[in-house]
Design an enzyme around this catalytic site. Structure first.
Site, PDB file in Angstrom:
ATOM      1  N   ASP A 189      34.934  33.946  38.335  1.00 38.75           N
ATOM      2  CA  ASP A 189      35.494  35.611  38.035  1.00 38.75           C
ATOM      3  C   ASP A 189      36.958  35.396  37.409  1.00 38.75           C
ATOM      4  O   ASP A 189      37.877  35.452  38.241  1.00 38.75           O
ATOM      5  CB  ASP A 189      35.364  36.401  39.086  1.00 38.75           C
ATOM      6  N   GLU A 222      43.136  42.632  34.585  1.00 37.75           N
ATOM      7  CA  GLU A 222      41.816  43.394  34.826  1.00 37.75           C
ATOM      8  C   GLU A 222      41.716  43.720  36.445  1.00 37.75           C
ATOM      9  O   GLU A 222      41.194  44.771  36.827  1.00 37.75           O
ATOM     10  CB  GLU A 222      40.405  42.707  34.401  1.00 37.75           C
TER      11      GLU A 222
HETATM   12 ZN   LIG Z   1      35.975  39.957  36.875  1.00 38.68          ZN
END
Ligand SMILES: [Zn+2]
Length: 358
Positions: A189, A222
């Site tokens: 991620d 993010e």
């Molecule tokens: Zn992510």
């Protein structure tokens, strides 16, 4: 897999994405007509449309090409040095959401120079307090808070203070490893999405012609609230925004099947909705139809909480139709994030197939 390994082993917490950006820049040479970095640090790579010549030899259509923005965030959850105590132990501030149950006895890297990996210092992170041999039964049951964790660099305090300063990036350290049919590492991620975007554009470039104009944005920050994607989209004003990200895959012991979100090995996840956006229905159906036509394994999914860059792109400027293409990831936000190779390749193939026909 070499590129994916490089991507996951390159540290970059929110606001400190410099090394990841440099690595991606070196990998996309020749694929884009324009590459630039915006004020927040997102890397924007534009590939203009390459329309087919009209049959009969006429000049290509003058129709304005569909502007597609892809958003893959470069940042990973990590820390910044918050305090250096008189004995040389470091305390940290989290940048991004950690489950502190995963933060026991971890190897870490402290990065005093965002551009120079040679200055990185290895360290260990442990909760303060007594070892198990001498801890009371109550102490043994306690889950430490982030404030309880300290980093030990194995150096005298004077040296630590010379080398390290507040705000230095700290990341967990873990290897990249093939495990069965999966790959496992830290920060899959969202480096897998960076990989998916680069590899999909390589596929698209081989096909020579495509009608859409692609703006690949490797976004920043993010993990602290979709910050980079929003400003990038505001500048680009895309017709369509596609976020590429990981999603939960809880098909594991202890989770009832109605809460699993996705199933490992069943293909790219088409996100119907998450906590930050509802997919544009026509885009969702278009992706699904492209997946069927190209025989790419896929599954629909809904993430009840949490969101992706699509949430910010959808609402930037006057708004855009958005969608999230997700890769099922077990053990998300740990250093053992696990991704099935079928799902990873399906994300790449589906994205390339979508762009080829968009
Ligand atoms: Zn992510």
């Amino acid at each position: 897999m070499k590129l994916l390994e490089q991507l996951v082993l390159t540290p970059g917490v929110p606001g400190r994405e410099h090394r990841v950006r440099k690595l991606i820049q070196s990998q996309v040479k020749g694929l884009f007509d324009e590459v630039r970095t915006d004020a927040l640090g997102s890397l924007i790579c534009v590939r203009k449309a390459r329309p087919k010549p009209r049959s009969g030899g006429g000049s290509p259509s003058k129709k304005k090409p569909l502007r597609v923005m892809l958003a893959a965030h470069m940042d990973q959850i990590g820390f910044m040095v918050r305090h250096i105590d008189d004995n040389g132990f470091l305390r940290v501030n989290a940048v991004g959401g950690f489950d502190t149950r995963n933060l026991f006895a971890r190897l870490v890297s402290v990065c005093p120079d965002v551009n120079d990996p040679k200055k990185d210092l290895p360290g260990v992170m442990n909760p303060g307090g007594k070892p198990v041999h001498i801890a009371s039964p109550e102490d043994r049951k306690k889950v430490p808070e982030l404030e309880d964790l300290a980093i030990d660099l194995g150096l005298p305090a004077a040296q630590v203070k010379k080398k390290v300063k507040l705000g230095d990036m700290v990341v967990l350290q873990a290897p990249f490893q093939k495990v069965g049919q999966t790959v496992v590492s830290q920060c899959m991620d969202n480096r897998i999405a960076c990989w998916v975007v680069i590899e999909a554009i390589k596929k698209l470039a081989k096909a020579k012609h495509h009608s859409c104009e692609v703006h690949c944005v490797f976004t920043v920050q993010e993990e602290v609230g979709l910050r980079g994607a929003g400003t990038a989209a505001y500048g680009i004003e895309p017709d369509v925004g596609v976020a590429i990200d990981t999603t939960l895959c809880c098909d594991t012991p202890g989770v009832p099947s109605e809460l699993r979100v996705t199933e490992q090995g069943q293909g790219a996840a088409l996100t119907v909705m998450d906590g930050a956006s509802i997919a544009d229905l026509s885009l969702l159906e278009e992706f699904e139809s492209v997946a069927k036509k190209s025989k790419t394994p896929h599954q629909r999914s809904i993430l009840p909480r949490g969101g992706t860059d699509a949430g910010a792109v959808q609402r930037a400027a006057a708004g855009a139709r958005t969608f999230t293409l997700s890769c099922p990831t077990r053990y998300i936000h740990t250093v053992t994030e696990m991704v099935h190779q079928t799902d990873l390749n399906a994300c790449r193939d589906l994205l390339a197939a979508y762009l080829a026909q968009a």
